[in-house]
Design a protein around this motif. Structure first.
Motif, PDB file in Angstrom:
ATOM      1  N   GLU A  66       0.829  -1.203   0.000  1.00  0.00           N
ATOM      2  CA  GLU A  66       0.000   0.000   0.000  1.00  0.00           C
ATOM      3  C   GLU A  66       0.863   1.252   0.000  1.00  0.00           C
ATOM      4  O   GLU A  66       1.960   1.266   0.551  1.00  0.00           O
ATOM      5  CB  GLU A  66      -0.960   0.018   1.186  1.00  0.00           C
ATOM      6  N   SER A  67       0.355   2.286  -0.626  1.00  0.00           N
ATOM      7  CA  SER A  67       1.043   3.575  -0.652  1.00  0.00           C
ATOM      8  C   SER A  67       0.913   4.249   0.697  1.00  0.00           C
ATOM      9  O   SER A  67      -0.091   4.058   1.400  1.00  0.00           O
ATOM     10  CB  SER A  67       0.454   4.470  -1.736  1.00  0.00           C
ATOM     11  N   PHE A  94       5.810   6.831  -0.123  1.00  0.00           N
ATOM     12  CA  PHE A  94       6.003   5.511  -0.715  1.00  0.00           C
ATOM     13  C   PHE A  94       4.798   5.253  -1.603  1.00  0.00           C
ATOM     14  O   PHE A  94       3.680   5.136  -1.104  1.00  0.00           O
ATOM     15  CB  PHE A  94       6.072   4.429   0.365  1.00  0.00           C
ATOM     16  N   LEU A  95       5.019   5.212  -2.905  1.00  0.00           N
ATOM     17  CA  LEU A  95       3.930   4.995  -3.850  1.00  0.00           C
ATOM     18  C   LEU A  95       3.997   3.580  -4.401  1.00  0.00           C
ATOM     19  O   LEU A  95       5.016   3.158  -4.951  1.00  0.00           O
ATOM     20  CB  LEU A  95       4.006   6.001  -5.006  1.00  0.00           C
ATOM     21  N   ARG A 105      -4.376  10.548  -6.685  1.00  0.00           N
ATOM     22  CA  ARG A 105      -4.958  11.881  -6.633  1.00  0.00           C
ATOM     23  C   ARG A 105      -4.879  12.450  -5.212  1.00  0.00           C
ATOM     24  O   ARG A 105      -4.532  13.617  -5.016  1.00  0.00           O
ATOM     25  CB  ARG A 105      -6.399  11.842  -7.142  1.00  0.00           C
ATOM     26  N   GLN A 106      -5.190  11.623  -4.211  1.00  0.00           N
ATOM     27  CA  GLN A 106      -5.105  12.071  -2.818  1.00  0.00           C
ATOM     28  C   GLN A 106      -3.680  12.494  -2.454  1.00  0.00           C
ATOM     29  O   GLN A 106      -3.477  13.538  -1.833  1.00  0.00           O
ATOM     30  CB  GLN A 106      -5.555  10.963  -1.858  1.00  0.00           C
ATOM     31  N   TYR A 110      -2.273  16.292  -1.635  1.00  0.00           N
ATOM     32  CA  TYR A 110      -1.550  16.579  -0.399  1.00  0.00           C
ATOM     33  C   TYR A 110      -0.192  17.228  -0.694  1.00  0.00           C
ATOM     34  O   TYR A 110       0.191  18.192  -0.021  1.00  0.00           O
ATOM     35  CB  TYR A 110      -1.356  15.318   0.454  1.00  0.00           C
ATOM     36  N   THR A 111       0.521  16.722  -1.695  1.00  0.00           N
ATOM     37  CA  THR A 111       1.853  17.273  -1.961  1.00  0.00           C
ATOM     38  C   THR A 111       1.791  18.738  -2.399  1.00  0.00           C
ATOM     39  O   THR A 111       2.748  19.483  -2.182  1.00  0.00           O
ATOM     40  CB  THR A 111       2.620  16.447  -3.021  1.00  0.00           C
TER      41      THR A 111
END
Length: 133
Positions: A66-67, A94-95, A105-106, A110-111
């Protein structure tokens, strides 16, 4: 935003980069844990991870389950490297490879907040992080 994807660890006892790796490892798959130091070094060789003075944003795409976006604020500045002397805020992304568009997208939304000096200042002083704000 999902509590599974976004985490904040504030005022963590860290002395150095090795301590950071130990803390991060508790949130990562075994394969990533074993290679985290190398991943960090490789990422830094591709370009600076410092987004503002004493704030770093290492980010990776890898085969993980999971990211995650993990914010770590040490309880005092830590020595990082010869190029980046001291760090007081660490934001790690961590993507997961082939991540869903929704999660991407989330994280992207956030970035964008990280470009705001006021938001970075908030992260350095807050007692709890509200990722939805």
């Amino acid at each position: 935003m999902s509590d599974k994807t976004f985490k904040a660890l504030l005022d963590v006892e860290l002395k150095n980069r090795a301590d950071l790796i130990k803390v991060l490892s508790t949130y990562l798959d075994l394969e990533i844990q074993e290679n985290l130091d190398r991943l960090l070094r490789d990422r830094e060789e591709h370009g600076s991870i410092e987004i503002a003075e004493e704030i770093i944003l290492p980010h990776f795409e890898s085969k993980m389950t999971e990211s995650q976006v993990i914010i770590i604020r040490p309880n005092h500045k830590i020595k990082w490297s010869e190029k980046i002397k001291e760090v007081k805020l660490i934001i790690v992304i961590f993507l997961k490879k082939n991540e869903t568009d929704t999660i991407k997208r989330q994280i992207s939304q956030y970035t964008r907040k990280l470009a705001d000096e006021n938001y970075l200042e908030y992260l350095m002083k807050t007692e709890t992080v509200d990722f939805n704000n």
